[in-house]
Design an enzyme around this catalytic site. Structure first.
Site, short mmCIF file in Angstrom:
data_model
loop_
_atom_site.label_atom_id
_atom_site.label_comp_id
_atom_site.label_asym_id
_atom_site.label_seq_id
_atom_site.Cartn_x
_atom_site.Cartn_y
_atom_site.Cartn_z
N GLU A 179 3.34 -0.33 3.89
CA GLU A 179 2.99 1.01 3.42
C GLU A 179 4.27 1.63 2.87
O GLU A 179 5.23 1.84 3.61
CB GLU A 179 2.44 1.86 4.57
CG GLU A 179 1.15 1.34 5.20
CD GLU A 179 -0.08 1.62 4.36
OE1 GLU A 179 0.04 2.37 3.36
OE2 GLU A 179 -1.15 1.10 4.70
N HIS A 221 0.85 -1.19 0.00
CA HIS A 221 0.00 0.00 0.00
C HIS A 221 0.90 1.24 0.00
O HIS A 221 2.11 1.15 0.04
CB HIS A 221 -0.87 0.05 1.27
CG HIS A 221 -1.85 -1.06 1.39
ND1 HIS A 221 -3.19 -0.89 1.20
CD2 HIS A 221 -1.69 -2.37 1.70
CE1 HIS A 221 -3.82 -2.03 1.39
NE2 HIS A 221 -2.93 -2.96 1.68
#
Length: 200
Positions: free
Chosen positions: A125, A50
């Protein structure tokens, strides 16, 4: 999806955290889940990328309680973020999802770890930490790719070391269990810890 409809998700279709009308309500997630379920006797690692925040995370996402194998997983994260930093000095933080970012029920990594039994499940992330957010400049795309690859390769080497360790100490009938996410501690040669039988 594992522990869906709890804290960190919303039944409101207009919400940023909308979780869908039911588990695997979308064809894409249903197909991925089907594939992983069909092959979870051979899949030992799952990773979900992500953006943004520079976090390398492990389950759980639905609760701040860390899983039983947290140290095993997080030690792999530590090796990944160290490898990332060696490329361009980009600093990542590692911990469980709920501890490091927020509680998010229905997470993919919770499902792969908790239901599909893929023990080495991670959520990442990528860059950056908020200066550009989701609109990362073009000149950061390739550097992000290079450092992420370095991190993933380091993690794969870590996983390989541990999977091989598990296999060595399992007999012919029991060692496939490690492929479905059962960690086996290294121990001197002796009876198989799975069934007390003869080691492979």
């Amino acid at each position: 999806i594992h522990m869906m409809f709890l804290d960190g998700s919303s039944p409101d279709p207009c919400s940023d955290s909308y979780c869908g009308s039911k588990p695997f309500s979308e064809v894409e997630t249903a197909q991925v889940a089907q594939f992983l379920s069909n092959h979870n006797d051979t899949i030992v690692h799952y990773i979900n990328f992500h953006a943004f925040s520079q976090y390398w995370m492990v389950p759980w996402a639905y609760t701040t309680t860390r899983p039983a194998e947290f140290k095993l997983l997080d030690d792999g994260s530590a090796e990944a973020v160290q490898a990332i930093m060696a490329v361009e000095n980009t600093k990542y933080t590692h911990d469980s999802v709920a501890q490091i970012i927020y509680v998010a029920s229905g997470s993919t990594v919770d499902w792969t770890y908790g239901t599909a039994n893929i023990i080495f499940s991670y959520g990442v992330e990528l860059r950056d930490t908020g200066d550009y957010g989701f609109l990362l400049p073009e000149n950061q795309i390739i550097p992000t790719g290079k450092e992420t690859l370095a991190g993933e390769l380091a993690l794969l080497k870590y996983i390989e070391r541990h999977v091989i360790t598990f296999i060595i100490f399992f007999c012919f009938f029991c060692y496939p269990k490690i492929l479905t996410g059962i960690p086996i501690p290294a121990k001197p040669m002796g009876p198989c810890p799975g069934c007390n039988g003869i080691l492979a």
